[in-house]
Write an enzyme that holds these catalytic residues in place. Structure first.
Site, PDB file in Angstrom:
ATOM      1  N   ARG A 138       0.812  -1.129  -0.058  1.00  0.00           N
ATOM      2  CA  ARG A 138      -0.078   0.039  -0.038  1.00  0.00           C
ATOM      3  C   ARG A 138       0.883   1.436  -0.061  1.00  0.00           C
ATOM      4  NH1 ARG A 138      -3.575  -2.746   3.606  1.00  0.00           N
ATOM      5  NH2 ARG A 138      -5.474  -3.637   2.128  1.00  0.00           N
ATOM      6  N   LYS A 159       3.400  11.228 -11.228  1.00  0.00           N
ATOM      7  CA  LYS A 159       2.372  10.573 -11.867  1.00  0.00           C
ATOM      8  C   LYS A 159       3.140   9.354 -12.112  1.00  0.00           C
ATOM      9  CE  LYS A 159       0.599  12.933 -15.504  1.00  0.00           C
ATOM     10  NZ  LYS A 159      -0.278  13.847 -16.392  1.00  0.00           N
ATOM     11  N   GLU A 191      10.050  17.454 -24.987  1.00  0.00           N
ATOM     12  CA  GLU A 191       9.345  17.758 -23.684  1.00  0.00           C
ATOM     13  C   GLU A 191       9.782  18.999 -23.265  1.00  0.00           C
ATOM     14  OE1 GLU A 191       6.781  16.083 -22.632  1.00  0.00           O
ATOM     15  OE2 GLU A 191       7.045  13.984 -22.373  1.00  0.00           O
ATOM     16  N   LYS A 239       8.173  22.702 -13.788  1.00  0.00           N
ATOM     17  CA  LYS A 239       7.097  21.675 -13.462  1.00  0.00           C
ATOM     18  C   LYS A 239       6.884  21.658 -12.127  1.00  0.00           C
ATOM     19  CE  LYS A 239       5.459  17.405 -14.392  1.00  0.00           C
ATOM     20  NZ  LYS A 239       5.793  16.101 -14.940  1.00  0.00           N
ATOM     21  N   GLU A 246      -4.014  17.433 -11.226  1.00  0.00           N
ATOM     22  CA  GLU A 246      -4.270  17.597 -12.407  1.00  0.00           C
ATOM     23  C   GLU A 246      -5.602  18.074 -12.787  1.00  0.00           C
ATOM     24  OE1 GLU A 246      -1.821  15.266 -15.345  1.00  0.00           O
ATOM     25  OE2 GLU A 246      -3.742  15.441 -16.760  1.00  0.00           O
ATOM     26  N   ARG A 253      -2.081  21.990 -14.394  1.00  0.00           N
ATOM     27  CA  ARG A 253      -1.231  20.984 -14.665  1.00  0.00           C
ATOM     28  C   ARG A 253      -1.503  20.292 -15.769  1.00  0.00           C
ATOM     29  NH1 ARG A 253       1.225  15.979 -10.630  1.00  0.00           N
ATOM     30  NH2 ARG A 253       2.597  15.098 -12.365  1.00  0.00           N
ATOM     31  N   ASN A 267       0.026  18.683 -20.702  1.00  0.00           N
ATOM     32  CA  ASN A 267      -0.573  17.615 -21.630  1.00  0.00           C
ATOM     33  C   ASN A 267      -0.660  18.129 -23.109  1.00  0.00           C
ATOM     34  OD1 ASN A 267      -1.137  15.488 -19.803  1.00  0.00           O
ATOM     35  ND2 ASN A 267      -2.941  16.437 -19.189  1.00  0.00           N
ATOM     36  N   HIS A 284      -0.048  16.047 -26.354  1.00  0.00           N
ATOM     37  CA  HIS A 284       0.016  14.540 -25.844  1.00  0.00           C
ATOM     38  C   HIS A 284      -1.216  13.626 -26.143  1.00  0.00           C
ATOM     39  CE1 HIS A 284       3.506  15.489 -23.446  1.00  0.00           C
ATOM     40  NE2 HIS A 284       3.485  14.439 -23.159  1.00  0.00           N
ATOM     41  N   HIS A 301       0.052  10.607 -27.651  1.00  0.00           N
ATOM     42  CA  HIS A 301      -0.461   9.212 -27.155  1.00  0.00           C
ATOM     43  C   HIS A 301      -1.170   8.400 -28.207  1.00  0.00           C
ATOM     44  CE1 HIS A 301      -0.365  10.340 -22.671  1.00  0.00           C
ATOM     45  NE2 HIS A 301       0.920  10.393 -23.183  1.00  0.00           N
ATOM     46  N   HIS A 327       8.208   8.276 -27.372  1.00  0.00           N
ATOM     47  CA  HIS A 327       7.266   9.420 -26.579  1.00  0.00           C
ATOM     48  C   HIS A 327       7.688  10.796 -27.191  1.00  0.00           C
ATOM     49  CE1 HIS A 327       4.470  10.725 -23.794  1.00  0.00           C
ATOM     50  NE2 HIS A 327       5.350  11.792 -23.199  1.00  0.00           N
TER      51      HIS A 327
HETATM   52  N1  LIG Z   1       5.005  10.397 -15.557  1.00  0.00           N
HETATM   53  C1  LIG Z   1       5.227  11.316 -16.192  1.00  0.00           C
HETATM   54  O1  LIG Z   1       4.716  12.702 -15.813  1.00  0.00           O
HETATM   55  C2  LIG Z   1       5.688  11.440 -17.550  1.00  0.00           C
HETATM   56  C3  LIG Z   1       5.714  12.423 -18.295  1.00  0.00           C
HETATM   57  C4  LIG Z   1       6.618  12.434 -19.629  1.00  0.00           C
HETATM   58  C5  LIG Z   1       6.604  11.168 -20.106  1.00  0.00           C
HETATM   59  N2  LIG Z   1       6.399  10.020 -19.419  1.00  0.00           N
HETATM   60  C6  LIG Z   1       6.576   8.813 -19.790  1.00  0.00           C
HETATM   61  O2  LIG Z   1       8.089   8.385 -19.920  1.00  0.00           O
HETATM   62  C7  LIG Z   1       8.461   7.525 -21.128  1.00  0.00           C
HETATM   63  C8  LIG Z   1       9.259   7.924 -21.899  1.00  0.00           C
HETATM   64  O3  LIG Z   1      10.536   8.101 -21.095  1.00  0.00           O
HETATM   65  P1  LIG Z   1      12.032   8.139 -21.969  1.00  0.00           P
HETATM   66  O4  LIG Z   1      11.992   8.563 -22.964  1.00  0.00           O
HETATM   67  O5  LIG Z   1      13.048   8.359 -20.751  1.00  0.00           O
HETATM   68  O6  LIG Z   1      12.082   6.493 -22.415  1.00  0.00           O
HETATM   69  P2  LIG Z   1      12.986   5.183 -21.709  1.00  0.00           P
HETATM   70  O7  LIG Z   1      12.485   4.992 -20.236  1.00  0.00           O
HETATM   71  O8  LIG Z   1      12.537   4.131 -22.483  1.00  0.00           O
HETATM   72  O9  LIG Z   1      14.507   5.507 -22.156  1.00  0.00           O
HETATM   73  C9  LIG Z   1      14.699   5.747 -23.273  1.00  0.00           C
HETATM   74  C10 LIG Z   1      15.966   4.627 -23.852  1.00  0.00           C
HETATM   75  O10 LIG Z   1      17.261   5.250 -23.126  1.00  0.00           O
HETATM   76  C11 LIG Z   1      17.813   4.017 -22.510  1.00  0.00           C
HETATM   77  N3  LIG Z   1      18.620   5.040 -21.525  1.00  0.00           N
HETATM   78  C12 LIG Z   1      18.172   5.563 -20.274  1.00  0.00           C
HETATM   79  N4  LIG Z   1      19.140   6.121 -19.764  1.00  0.00           N
HETATM   80  C13 LIG Z   1      20.163   5.915 -20.478  1.00  0.00           C
HETATM   81  C14 LIG Z   1      21.551   6.656 -20.294  1.00  0.00           C
HETATM   82  N5  LIG Z   1      21.894   7.419 -19.606  1.00  0.00           N
HETATM   83  N6  LIG Z   1      22.521   6.148 -21.385  1.00  0.00           N
HETATM   84  C15 LIG Z   1      21.943   5.335 -22.437  1.00  0.00           C
HETATM   85  N7  LIG Z   1      20.775   4.945 -22.455  1.00  0.00           N
HETATM   86  C16 LIG Z   1      19.940   5.294 -21.565  1.00  0.00           C
HETATM   87  C17 LIG Z   1      16.725   3.455 -21.949  1.00  0.00           C
HETATM   88  O11 LIG Z   1      17.403   2.021 -21.612  1.00  0.00           O
HETATM   89  C18 LIG Z   1      15.871   3.253 -23.019  1.00  0.00           C
HETATM   90  O12 LIG Z   1      16.242   2.381 -24.054  1.00  0.00           O
HETATM   91  C19 LIG Z   1       7.096   7.227 -21.633  1.00  0.00           C
HETATM   92  O13 LIG Z   1       6.688   6.107 -21.337  1.00  0.00           O
HETATM   93  C20 LIG Z   1       5.981   8.427 -20.943  1.00  0.00           C
HETATM   94  O14 LIG Z   1       4.524   8.170 -20.982  1.00  0.00           O
HETATM   95  C21 LIG Z   1       5.893  10.275 -18.086  1.00  0.00           C
HETATM   96 ZN   LIG Z   2       5.338  13.486 -22.282  1.00  0.00          ZN
END
Ligand SMILES: NC(=O)c1ccc[n+]([C@@H]2O[C@H](COP(=O)([O-])OP(=O)(O)OC[C@H]3O[C@@H](n4cnc5c(N)ncnc54)[C@H](O)[C@@H]3O)[C@@H](O)[C@H]2O)c1
Ligand SMILES: [Zn+2]
Length: 366
Positions: free
Chosen positions: A124, A146, A188, A230, A240, A244, A248, A251, A255, A267
């Site tokens: 939990r 989030k 972003e 942020k 949100e 907030r 989006n 997005h 998405h 993404h």
């Molecule tokens: N929670 C939120 O508020 C929020 C906001 C924006 C995006 N997101 C989510 O984030 C995700 C995208 O994140 P992302 O773009 O970081 O993708 P990811 O986590 O898949 O990372 C991208 C790639 O980079 C690699 N990687 C990570 N760090 C590295 C480093 N230092 N050196 C070399 N390779 C590295 C990872 O292994 C992966 O292959 C999506 O799922 C999206 O929905 C969430």
């Molecule tokens: Zn995003």
């Protein structure tokens, strides 16, 4: 019949610190020791980050006297699912996780979302620290609480709000990031600037040619400015219900691109295309001038991002993903639209025909 009220005053201060500095990772173990949490530390990471920094960090924790277990899952968006969450729950329980344990989410946005969701749900809710290692996660996803996973019906449909207890942002770890992922993070950055801060947008326009993984000084400034924006938005509207939602921007379409292309477009790239497509809709509705739209497209291009819709093999899936969006009300997608660089309008009802026209035209001029 009786009526009883459950009074729930907020009694715990959940404020947290975000450290943005080259070398920030070196102080992680000392920070955890100062928290004096009872039992183990569980690092959750992905298969790439495990090899690049995960094991090194685990060793440092061990040297600092922290009992640390490292759990990793296959890198990539496709791991944001129930099966991986279940496997992690099982491994954490086998590792004797307790409510006073600590989880460290070490990786990009996928790791942050998955590990954060696991932290929100195991026992939990267990405390967790975000250690973002992609530009995207450093400027955006690691802050704000989030967390969640995807569902076959759409992206991020299962999730929770679970704030981290700290965020450690170390721009030095970006050196190993593939260029495509680096650019993805810049999408972003542009989103945050376009939605909230005209001066940051102008700063990016002036410095676009100097933005690179090998310019840590500039990167640290950009990351710090995004994180500050942020943080202010999250403080004002944690769950949100209003402001907030401006984050989006891009997005709703983004998405739908991701899920209808089976996540072959990452993404950030989908967000870049979503920003342009949604802003074209805003322009057609008379909300955004053509000059501001051109500035947006030009900055994204300069930063190496795509701006036109990809070839969609399944347009039906794309348009049904649009209406499955969390932001939709009564089956109609509600959009956040740019009204000028630095400001946007939330909850705009947009005609489906207009969206379809803009999407189809964008595919032709790709
Ligand atoms: N929670 C939120 O508020 C929020 C906001 C924006 C995006 N997101 C989510 O984030 C995700 C995208 O994140 P992302 O773009 O970081 O993708 P990811 O986590 O898949 O990372 C991208 C790639 O980079 C690699 N990687 C990570 N760090 C590295 C480093 N230092 N050196 C070399 N390779 C590295 C990872 O292994 C992966 O292959 C999506 O799922 C999206 O929905 C969430
Ligand atoms: Zn995003």
């Amino acid at each position: 019949m009786s009526k009883i009220t459950v009074h729930l005053a907020q009694t715990v201060d959940r404020s947290y610190r975000i450290e943005v500095k080259p070398g920030a990772l070196d102080s992680l173990a000392a920070f955890i020791l100062r928290q004096r949490r009872g039992s183990k530390v569980f690092i959750i990471t992905d298969s790439n980050v495990e090899m690049l920094v995960g094991r090194k960090i685990q060793r440092k924790m061990y040297e600092a006297g922290l009992e640390t277990l490292l759990l990793s899952f296959p890198a990539g968006e496709k791991s944001k699912n129930q099966r991986i969450v279940h496997a992690l729950h099982t491994q954490l329980l086998a590792g004797d996780i307790r409510r006073d344990s600590l989880i460290v989410a070490l990786g990009g946005g996928v790791v942050g979302d998955v590990a954060g969701y696991v932290a929100a749900t195991i026992s939990r809710g267990v405390a967790f620290i975000q250690v973002p290692t992609t530009l995207l996660s450093q400027v955006d996803s690691s802050v704000g609480g989030k967390v969640g996973i995807n569902h076959p019906r759409g992206k991020n449909l299962i999730g929770a709000f679970h704030q981290p207890m700290a965020v450690f942002v170390d721009p030095d770890v970006l050196r190993t990031l593939p260029q495509r992922e680096f650019c993805s993070g810049l999408a972003e950055v542009v989103k945050i600037a376009a939605a909230l801060d005209r001066r940051l947008f102008q700063f990016l326009e002036r410095n676009a040619h100097r933005v690179s993984k090998s310019n840590p000084k500039l990167l640290t400034e950009i990351i710090s400015r995004c994180v500050a924006l942020k943080a202010a938005v999250v403080e004002a509207d944690e769950f949100e219900s209003g402001l907030r939602r401006s984050l989006n921007l891009g997005h709703t379409i983004g998405h739908a691109i991701e899920s209808s292309t089976n996540y072959s477009i990452n993404h950030g790239e989908a967000v870049a295309i979503g920003l342009v497509t949604e802003s074209t809709v805003a322009h057609r509705m008379g909300l955004l001038s053509s000059r501001e739209l051109d500035r947006l497209i030009s900055l994204l291009k300069k930063l190496g991002l795509p701006t036109g819709m990809p070839q969609l093999r399944n347009t039906t899936k794309f348009f049904s993903s649009l209406s499955a969006d969390k932001k939709s009300v009564g089956g109609r997608a509600k959009y956040v639209l740019l009204s000028a660089i630095g400001s946007c309008v939330i909850g705009v009802d947009v005609s489906t025909t207009l969206v379809q026209n803009v999407v189809m035209e964008s595919r032709r001029v790709r």
